[in-house]
Motif scaffolding. Structure first.
Motif, mmCIF file in Angstrom:
data_model
loop_
_atom_site.group_PDB
_atom_site.id
_atom_site.type_symbol
_atom_site.label_atom_id
_atom_site.label_comp_id
_atom_site.label_asym_id
_atom_site.label_seq_id
_atom_site.Cartn_x
_atom_site.Cartn_y
_atom_site.Cartn_z
ATOM 1 N N ARG A 30 0.850 -1.179 0.000
ATOM 2 C CA ARG A 30 0.000 0.000 0.000
ATOM 3 C C ARG A 30 0.880 1.220 0.000
ATOM 4 N NH1 ARG A 30 -3.498 3.324 1.096
ATOM 5 N NH2 ARG A 30 -4.830 3.895 2.806
ATOM 6 N N PHE A 31 0.428 2.250 -0.698
ATOM 7 C CA PHE A 31 1.168 3.497 -0.707
ATOM 8 C C PHE A 31 0.479 4.495 0.210
ATOM 9 C CE2 PHE A 31 2.612 7.560 -2.273
ATOM 10 C CZ PHE A 31 3.966 7.317 -2.382
ATOM 11 N N TYR A 32 1.240 5.237 0.982
ATOM 12 C CA TYR A 32 0.646 6.137 1.967
ATOM 13 C C TYR A 32 0.918 7.594 1.632
ATOM 14 C CZ TYR A 32 0.254 1.867 4.595
ATOM 15 O OH TYR A 32 -0.057 0.595 4.975
ATOM 16 N N GLY A 33 -0.112 8.426 1.723
ATOM 17 C CA GLY A 33 0.075 9.864 1.593
ATOM 18 C C GLY A 33 0.603 10.418 2.909
ATOM 19 N N ILE A 34 0.896 11.723 2.934
ATOM 20 C CA ILE A 34 1.519 12.279 4.146
ATOM 21 C C ILE A 34 0.576 12.278 5.341
ATOM 22 C CG2 ILE A 34 3.232 13.741 2.986
ATOM 23 C CD1 ILE A 34 1.358 16.107 3.595
ATOM 24 N N LEU A 35 -0.719 12.137 5.115
ATOM 25 C CA LEU A 35 -1.654 12.134 6.240
ATOM 26 C C LEU A 35 -1.923 10.718 6.751
ATOM 27 C CD1 LEU A 35 -4.319 14.687 4.934
ATOM 28 C CD2 LEU A 35 -2.363 15.128 6.412
ATOM 29 N N GLU A 36 -1.317 9.734 6.101
ATOM 30 C CA GLU A 36 -1.642 8.349 6.459
ATOM 31 C C GLU A 36 -0.447 7.623 7.054
ATOM 32 O OE1 GLU A 36 -4.511 6.814 2.972
ATOM 33 O OE2 GLU A 36 -2.625 7.635 2.269
ATOM 34 N N GLU A 73 7.334 0.263 -11.317
ATOM 35 C CA GLU A 73 6.422 -0.209 -12.347
ATOM 36 C C GLU A 73 7.123 -0.663 -13.611
ATOM 37 O OE1 GLU A 73 3.742 3.021 -12.786
ATOM 38 O OE2 GLU A 73 2.792 2.600 -10.866
ATOM 39 N N GLY A 82 14.050 17.254 -11.035
ATOM 40 C CA GLY A 82 13.634 17.852 -9.770
ATOM 41 C C GLY A 82 13.786 16.867 -8.619
ATOM 42 N N ILE A 83 13.025 17.119 -7.557
ATOM 43 C CA ILE A 83 13.113 16.267 -6.365
ATOM 44 C C ILE A 83 11.913 15.345 -6.316
ATOM 45 C CG2 ILE A 83 13.227 16.220 -3.840
ATOM 46 C CD1 ILE A 83 14.211 19.131 -3.934
ATOM 47 N N ARG A 84 12.155 14.090 -6.006
ATOM 48 C CA ARG A 84 11.083 13.126 -5.737
ATOM 49 C C ARG A 84 11.321 12.594 -4.343
ATOM 50 N NH1 ARG A 84 8.875 9.842 -9.952
ATOM 51 N NH2 ARG A 84 8.797 8.336 -8.286
ATOM 52 N N LYS A 85 10.341 12.765 -3.506
ATOM 53 C CA LYS A 85 10.501 12.284 -2.146
ATOM 54 C C LYS A 85 9.522 11.142 -1.926
ATOM 55 C CE LYS A 85 9.902 13.767 2.505
ATOM 56 N NZ LYS A 85 8.689 14.229 3.114
ATOM 57 N N THR A 86 10.024 10.015 -1.423
ATOM 58 C CA THR A 86 9.167 8.849 -1.224
ATOM 59 C C THR A 86 9.257 8.370 0.214
ATOM 60 O OG1 THR A 86 9.719 8.201 -3.487
ATOM 61 C CG2 THR A 86 8.603 6.554 -2.126
ATOM 62 N N ASN A 87 8.126 8.281 0.881
ATOM 63 C CA ASN A 87 8.110 7.746 2.243
ATOM 64 C C ASN A 87 7.879 6.243 2.203
ATOM 65 O OD1 ASN A 87 8.284 10.377 3.027
ATOM 66 N ND2 ASN A 87 6.197 10.518 3.844
ATOM 67 N N TRP A 106 14.964 10.938 -0.469
ATOM 68 C CA TRP A 106 15.000 12.120 -1.339
ATOM 69 C C TRP A 106 15.837 11.777 -2.556
ATOM 70 C CZ3 TRP A 106 13.671 17.490 0.211
ATOM 71 C CH2 TRP A 106 12.918 17.520 1.406
ATOM 72 N N THR B 209 5.751 10.336 -2.810
ATOM 73 C CA THR B 209 5.021 11.105 -1.807
ATOM 74 C C THR B 209 4.942 12.584 -2.178
ATOM 75 O OG1 THR B 209 5.985 9.559 -0.242
ATOM 76 C CG2 THR B 209 4.796 11.426 0.676
ATOM 77 N N ASP B 212 8.919 17.987 -6.349
ATOM 78 C CA ASP B 212 9.278 19.405 -6.418
ATOM 79 C C ASP B 212 10.037 19.555 -7.732
ATOM 80 O OD1 ASP B 212 10.225 21.975 -6.093
ATOM 81 O OD2 ASP B 212 10.829 21.693 -4.009
ATOM 82 N N THR B 232 1.202 14.134 -2.049
ATOM 83 C CA THR B 232 0.175 13.113 -1.910
ATOM 84 C C THR B 232 -0.366 13.169 -0.489
ATOM 85 O OG1 THR B 232 1.442 11.756 -3.437
ATOM 86 C CG2 THR B 232 -0.336 10.662 -2.239
ATOM 87 N N LEU B 233 -1.633 13.582 -0.359
ATOM 88 C CA LEU B 233 -2.217 13.687 0.983
ATOM 89 C C LEU B 233 -2.622 12.309 1.480
ATOM 90 C CD1 LEU B 233 -4.457 16.834 0.509
ATOM 91 C CD2 LEU B 233 -2.262 16.705 1.690
#
Ligand SMILES: Nc1nc2c(ncn2[C@@H]2O[C@H](COP(=O)(O)OP(=O)(O)OP(=O)(O)O)[C@@H](O)[C@H]2O)c(=O)[nH]1
Ligand SMILES: [Mg+2]
Lengths: 235, 412
Positions: A30-36, A73, A82-87, A106, B209, B212, B232-233
């Motif tokens: 599952r992928f999570y957004g910053i609120l999850e 994928e 640019g920047i891609r940030k993945t949690n 980052w 997530t 930028d 991504t919220l």
């Protein structure tokens, strides 16, 4: 011995938590957004680390992050712009305690750093670890690593060093052989984390990268421990 | 059926890239060279070559900024849309590279490399074209913004505006599965190509997530880069914002959490609206497979689905892409006519749709019927099963219009 139990995920306790990380009943992460966050018991503590991915263009930084996040994928290559940030949320057992580690990767590219000045400073700010990436089929990317690690020691946070080698094929010879890796590890006191990002197996994907994620968490944990013991030593 | 797009420099005829889609042969270098040659020759004779029709294909040429030639070849696509597609393709080239670099690049190899950055965007633009090759789950339209209507859009709007104020920016939107659920006035003031490119820039990337990305706006700011920040919220719900050098990404994230965390349930409800793309209050009859609602002034659209039908039917009968074809081939051709307004001081040509012709139109085929009706700035196209009597189509269409436009909760 490492503080993190490397095989814990396969234990009964680990297995009982794994399904929280999947999409419903599938084996897809599952992928999570910053609120999850994964719906684990709230008693489980969450620790966040920021990791900056560095390395030559095309060595596989973006693929590694995709693999570790379970979101990879395709194997098509486009340079990161640019920047891609993945949690990535990862549960570990440290001694007898379960901790939910939130790894913030980052990712950018050398060209983006060259073109836009704000990118490097944003990536380096309050970083916990520098992750230098090389590719097992490109000797020069490996020779770059000491230099890459050195560029970071100057930053005040004293980030930990993580080294990842991509395109690793355990059953065939690589451009970089075992002896070179051994020599490197002894000299720089870091263990090279080997990965083949493009490989997929029939097992559920999370187990495919559990070794690598545990190894990363272990390095970060040791850094924290050292940091704390230094603090205690000072006082 | 297939589509090709090729890009060459005007002065030297050097190919910068070529992309294609569909089950077609690859375009050989000699073909590209001759296509360009014809255009170049006629240009030397002071003739501008715009397009030509082959038995099954259309070829169009377009020169941009006196430095780039784009050539597109496609089957089943109207010239108007092909022209829009080339505008968007050139826009994609400017998006990551900036107009200056394209116009004045001394180093062709570097320019070629820069062009590779936008190849996934160009591929997504080709996916928007109507070449009927596959049944995709998403039907996108190249010259319009895809939206989603939910009963929560007003709440989202309020929240978005608060967030944008903090960013000190007027350009922002909320994306749900790639469809706009709420957007600031500034976002709608962007050119439709810019809006399309900004959303595709995020949705054509693999998921992460936070993004930028430095972007140039092809119309508004081709020389100075903005930052396109996307957060991504919750899974499948993102906020997009254009901002300047400040605040920092971590700051923006922190504020996004503050701003949105009390609205988690709203976000989840909106996410659930997809793929129906409609609030629960809008219910569709059994014979209605789905509809396309277009605001042709603002250039935005919603594709509403009747999921109930989807469940009961064989796969493939539920082809909302038929509505896109119907819209391009019937509505745009007969109902709307293009009005060219030339603005001489700014040297921009805007194509504004002005409604002229028919107010209603319909089409019957073996498996489906389509009906289109105009309502103010809107055009509603409905896809029916073939069992529906032709004369009742307009009654059902009117009913749908009424449902959407009388409900105060519905806002888009
Ligand atoms: N077989 C194999 N291919 C890999 C592996 N890692 C990366 N690749 C391929 O190498 C290419 C480049 O990978 P990326 O992850 O995009 O490289 P990057 O370091 O992010 O490149 P930049 O964004 O330009 O800095 C892609 O085509 C990947 O599919 C790996 O472990 N094994
Ligand atoms: Mg990359």
């Amino acid at each position: 011995m490492s503080a993190i139990n490397m095989n814990w995920l396969a234990s009964a306790e680990g297995e009982s938590l794994v399904h929280h990380f999947y999409v419903n009943s599938s084996k897809k992460r599952r992928f999570y957004g910053i609120l999850e966050r994964p719906s684990l018991p709230t008693s489980i503590e969450e620790v966040t680390y920021k990791i900056f991915m560095i390395g030559r263009s095309g060595v596989g930084k973006t693929s590694v992050v995709g693999k570790l996040a379970g979101t990879l994928e395709s194997n098509n290559y486009t340079e990161t712009n640019g920047i891609r940030k993945t949690n990535v949320f990862w549960p570990v057992k440290i001694w007898d305690k379960i901790v939910l580690i939130k790894l913030q990767f980052w990712d950018t590219s050398e060209n983006s750093i060259k073109k836009y000045s704000h990118i490097l400073s944003a990536c380096k700010d309050k970083v916990d670890a520098m992750c230098s990436v090389f590719s097992f089929d490109d000797a020069s990317s490996f020779n770059d690593i000491p230099y890459l690690m050195n560029t970071m020691t100057a930053t005040k946070e004293k980030p930990a060093n993580i080294v990842i080698g991509t395109k690793f094929k355990p059953w065939s010879s690589c451009v970089i052989d075992d002896a070179q890796i051994k020599e490197f590890e002894d000299k720089w006191k870091v263990k090279v984390i080997k990965i083949d990002a493009s490989k997929s197996s029939i097992r559920s994907e999370m187990f495919d990268c559990s070794y690598q994620l545990n190894a990363i968490c272990n390095i970060l944990w040791n850094r924290d421990k050292e940091f704390i013991s230094k603090l205690m030593g000072q006082s | 059926m297939s589509v090709y797009v090729m890009c060459l420099t005007s002065s030297g005829g050097i190919p910068l890239f070529s992309r294609q889609k569909g089950d077609n042969d690859t375009m050989t270098f000699s073909k590209i060279a001759s296509l360009n040659g014809v255009h170049m020759f006629l240009k030397s004779q002071d003739i501008s070559l715009l397009s030509t029709d082959l038995s099954d294909m259309t070829v169009i040429w377009k020169e941009f900024e006196q430095c780039i030639i784009l050539i597109a070849i496609a089957s089943g696509v109207t010239k108007y849309i092909l022209d829009k597609f080339l505008d968007a393709t050139f826009g994609a080239m400017v998006l990551f590279t900036g107009i200056d670099e394209i116009k004045n690049s001394k180093n062709i190899e570097r320019l070629k490399k820069d062009m590779r950055l936008c190849s996934s965007i160009i591929d997504s633009l080709m996916d928007c074209l109507d070449i009927g090759d596959k049944i995709s789950t998403k039907t996108n339209i190249v010259n319009m913004t895809e939206c989603i209507i939910s009963s929560e859009n007003i709440l989202l709007q309020t929240c978005l505006e608060g967030f944008m104020e903090y960013l000190d920016s007027i350009y922002g939107c909320v994306l749900v599965h790639g469809c706009v659920a709420a957007a600031t006035e500034g976002w709608w003031s962007l050119d439709s190509v810019e809006r399309k490119l900004l959303t595709i820039a995020i949705t054509s990337e693999s998921i992460c997530t936070t993004y930028d990305i430095p972007v140039f706006l092809p119309c508004k700011s081709p020389n100075v880069a903005f930052r396109l920040v996307a957060i991504t919220l919750i899974n499948h719900v993102q906020i997009l914002a254009l901002c300047g050098p400040n605040p920092e990404l971590t700051e923006i994230e922190r504020f996004a959490v503050q701003c949105w965390k009390s609205n988690m349930d709203v976000l989840c409800t909106v996410e659930q609206c997809y793929p129906r793309n409609l609030p629960a209050s809008v219910s569709l009859d059994n014979e209605t497979l789905g509809f396309l609602l277009v605001n042709y002034k603002v250039e935005k659209f919603v594709l509403g689905r009747n999921l109930q039908c989807e469940k009961n039917r064989v796969i493939g009968s539920h082809r909302l892409d038929i509505l896109r074809t119907f819209y391009h081939q019937a509505v745009e051709m007969f109902g709307l006519s293009v009005e060219h307004k030339e603005n001489s001081d700014e040297k921009v040509i805007t194509n504004a749709w002005k409604f002229t012709g028919a107010k209603e139109t319909y089409l019957c085929s073996e498996y489906h019927k389509c009906h289109a009706v105009k309502h103010n700035d809107y055009i509603l196209c409905v896809l029916y099963t073939s069992v529906v009597p032709t004369h009742t189509m307009r009654l059902i269409s009117q009913k749908i219009l009424k449902m959407i436009f009388s409900d105060k909760q519905i806002y888009w």
